[in-house]
Design an enzyme around this catalytic site. Structure first.
Site, PDB file in Angstrom:
ATOM      1  N   GLU A  54       0.851  -1.198   0.000  1.00  0.00           N
ATOM      2  CA  GLU A  54       0.000   0.000   0.000  1.00  0.00           C
ATOM      3  C   GLU A  54       0.885   1.246   0.000  1.00  0.00           C
ATOM      4  O   GLU A  54       1.676   1.443   0.933  1.00  0.00           O
ATOM      5  CB  GLU A  54      -0.892  -0.046   1.242  1.00  0.00           C
ATOM      6  N   TYR A  87     -13.454  10.927   8.736  1.00  0.00           N
ATOM      7  CA  TYR A  87     -12.624   9.718   8.744  1.00  0.00           C
ATOM      8  C   TYR A  87     -13.419   8.603   9.434  1.00  0.00           C
ATOM      9  O   TYR A  87     -13.088   8.154  10.511  1.00  0.00           O
ATOM     10  CB  TYR A  87     -11.338  10.047   9.508  1.00  0.00           C
TER      11      TYR A  87
HETATM   12  N1  UDP Z   1       0.045   5.056  12.685  1.00  0.00           N
HETATM   13  C1  UDP Z   1       1.396   5.118  12.947  1.00  0.00           C
HETATM   14  N2  UDP Z   1       2.146   3.990  12.842  1.00  0.00           N
HETATM   15  C2  UDP Z   1       1.612   2.798  12.490  1.00  0.00           C
HETATM   16  C3  UDP Z   1       0.238   2.718  12.243  1.00  0.00           C
HETATM   17  C4  UDP Z   1      -0.530   3.871  12.332  1.00  0.00           C
HETATM   18  O1  UDP Z   1       1.910   6.184  13.247  1.00  0.00           O
HETATM   19  O2  UDP Z   1       2.377   1.811  12.412  1.00  0.00           O
HETATM   20  C5  UDP Z   1      -0.734   6.296  12.775  1.00  0.00           C
HETATM   21  C6  UDP Z   1      -0.803   7.019  11.439  1.00  0.00           C
HETATM   22  O3  UDP Z   1      -0.798   8.418  11.683  1.00  0.00           O
HETATM   23  C7  UDP Z   1      -2.139   6.575  10.905  1.00  0.00           C
HETATM   24  C8  UDP Z   1      -2.970   6.538  12.178  1.00  0.00           C
HETATM   25  O4  UDP Z   1      -2.057   6.046  13.172  1.00  0.00           O
HETATM   26  O5  UDP Z   1      -2.662   7.468   9.934  1.00  0.00           O
HETATM   27  C9  UDP Z   1      -4.204   5.669  12.119  1.00  0.00           C
HETATM   28  O6  UDP Z   1      -3.820   4.363  11.782  1.00  0.00           O
HETATM   29  P1  UDP Z   1      -4.874   3.275  11.260  1.00  0.00           P
HETATM   30  O7  UDP Z   1      -4.183   1.977  11.168  1.00  0.00           O
HETATM   31  O8  UDP Z   1      -6.108   3.383  12.097  1.00  0.00           O
HETATM   32  O9  UDP Z   1      -5.171   3.867   9.805  1.00  0.00           O
HETATM   33  P2  UDP Z   1      -6.046   3.315   8.568  1.00  0.00           P
HETATM   34  O10 UDP Z   1      -6.042   1.819   8.649  1.00  0.00           O
HETATM   35  O11 UDP Z   1      -7.396   3.960   8.701  1.00  0.00           O
HETATM   36  O12 UDP Z   1      -5.276   3.840   7.394  1.00  0.00           O
END
Ligand code: UDP
Length: 395
Positions: free
Chosen positions: A315, A364
């Site tokens: 991704e 979000y």
């Molecule tokens: N995040 C991070 N490190 C990680 C995973 C997530 O800093 O290894 C932070 C990052 O800012 C991200 C946010 O936490 O945008 C939310 O993560 P989530 O996995 O909920 O995002 P999604 O799956 O919605 O993209």
């Protein structure tokens, strides 16, 4: 010649066949109302869309794990699919060293060797005090301050900063604090990525949920795929008395106050000749240099173990422009103010249009919140306390 769309006296035009639009259409059908759904892509389900390849269910737009505390929503989605018991346990890879996510006693042990909650809390407090001398009693003003105040500077530097800045294409100091609060911080040894009580993935994928909604609508839902609402916007608005729009709200109004900002994604998938490539469903690459944020290995989402092939997807975050799909709203102050102008415009000049979903509401949302928000729209539209659970049995 102008094309006619409302040939069957539809009650609703629904723009977008994602979870919000599909749920509304299905609930409207249960109440005898007929909907035409127009979808610019060639499939239904929006970004939850899945397909099956090599016997493996692949999520076409990134990992979608259903998680919720809302029993009404949980019962609702399980009408349309069986859910497995998948629990997301993400691994972070920072420059070749692995850590457990979300931030919990395992992560603290791997980072500092701390073994008790008191030791871990002391370490975090020490780092927070050193880095955020001026914080005092005020609330963290941005994602960086929020992250450091929750888990200290080491974890911020290794597991958050690089990932966040590539994910959002912005400095962590320019991002809203709430984004990092999506991730749990726990002083127990527990690697479950979510705090929610109900969690799982539909066996066979998400697309069946929306196919089943159509199948059970007594013919009251028609879907036109490969049809862009904006190619015929004026005709649609003239012909349909009531519209539910789940696209980008700024685009609906031709960006008249300016563009809201979004973040986009790009996916690269590969089929490999092995039964197990990375040993986990999701591995995050949290350094700033690796161009992708995470690698999913789809077979680990449904626990199927006896194949000689595996499918992985990398991704990559990317800037959004009008030629790309919008995945994430960027809910900072500037965009929130701009969004309010569009809401005002919608109230004044488009009272026949309901806005919903991540893009229509510019929020979000997780999947469960989208379903819940669709329920709220159904309640508003049909004017009474509505009961959603297992309602197709009663219809
Ligand atoms: N995040 C991070 N490190 C990680 C995973 C997530 O800093 O290894 C932070 C990052 O800012 C991200 C946010 O936490 O945008 C939310 O993560 P989530 O996995 O909920 O995002 P999604 O799956 O919605 O993209």
């Amino acid at each position: 010649m102008t094309k006619q769309f409302n040939t069957k006296n539809y009650d609703y035009l629904i723009v977008g066949a994602g979870p919000f639009g599909m749920t509304f259409a299905y609930e409207a059908a249960k109440r005898g109302k007929r909907s035409l759904i127009v979808e610019k892509r060639s499939f239904i389900g929006g970004n939850t869309h899945t397909h099956t390849e090599e016997g493996i269910t692949v999520h076409d737009f990134g990992a979608h794990i259903f998680h919720t505390d809302n029993k009404e929503v949980w019962d609702y989605v399980r009408q349309f699919a069986d859910f497995n018991g998948f629990q997301n346990q993400v691994i972070a890879n920072y420059e070749g060293t692995l850590y457990n996510l979300p931030f919990n006693m395992n992560t603290f042990y791997q980072m500092w060797g701390t073994k008790t909650p008191a030791e871990a809390k002391a370490k975090i407090e020490e780092q927070k005090e050193a880095a955020l001398k001026d914080l005092g009693d005020r609330q963290p003003r941005n994602l960086e301050e929020q992250a450091i105040s929750l888990i200290g500077t080491d974890i911020y530097q290794k597991l958050i900063k690089g990932y966040t800045e590539k994910q959002w294409g912005r400095k962590a100091t320019e991002l809203p604090a709430f984004i990092i609060k999506r991730l749990p911080v726990r002083f127990i040894y527990d690697n479950n990525y979510f705090n929610h009580r109900y969690q799982g993935i539909p066996v066979g994928g998400y697309t069946q949920i929306f196919e089943n909604m159509i199948d059970r609508s007594n013919g009251l839902i028609d879907v036109l795929t490969d049809t862009d609402f904006f190619d015929h916007k004026d005709t649609f608005l003239e012909e349909f008395p009531r519209v539910l729009y789940t696209g980008m709200i700024d685009q609906f109004f031709d960006y008249k106050f300016g563009e809201l900002e979004y973040r986009s994604l790009r996916f690269e998938s590969e089929t490999l000749d092995t039964d197990n490539y990375q040993g986990n469903a999701v591995i995050n690459y949290t350094d700033a240099k690796t161009p992708y944020t995470r690698v999913m290995e789809w077979r680990h989402f449904d626990g199927l173990g006896d194949k000689d092939k595996t499918i992985i997807t990398r991704e990559y975050p990317q800037d959004w422009d009008r030629s790309k799909e919008a995945y994430y709203p960027v809910n900072n102050e500037k965009n929130t103010e701009l969004y309010k102008q569009y809401v005002q415009e919608a109230r004044q000049n488009a009272p026949e249009v309901m806005f919903g979903g991540r893009l229509g509401k510019y929020r979000y949302f997780d999947m469960d919140q989208v379903f819940n928000d669709a329920f709220n729209t159904v309640r508003q539209e049909f004017g009474v306390a509505q009961d959603f659970n297992f309602a197709h049995d009663k219809a």
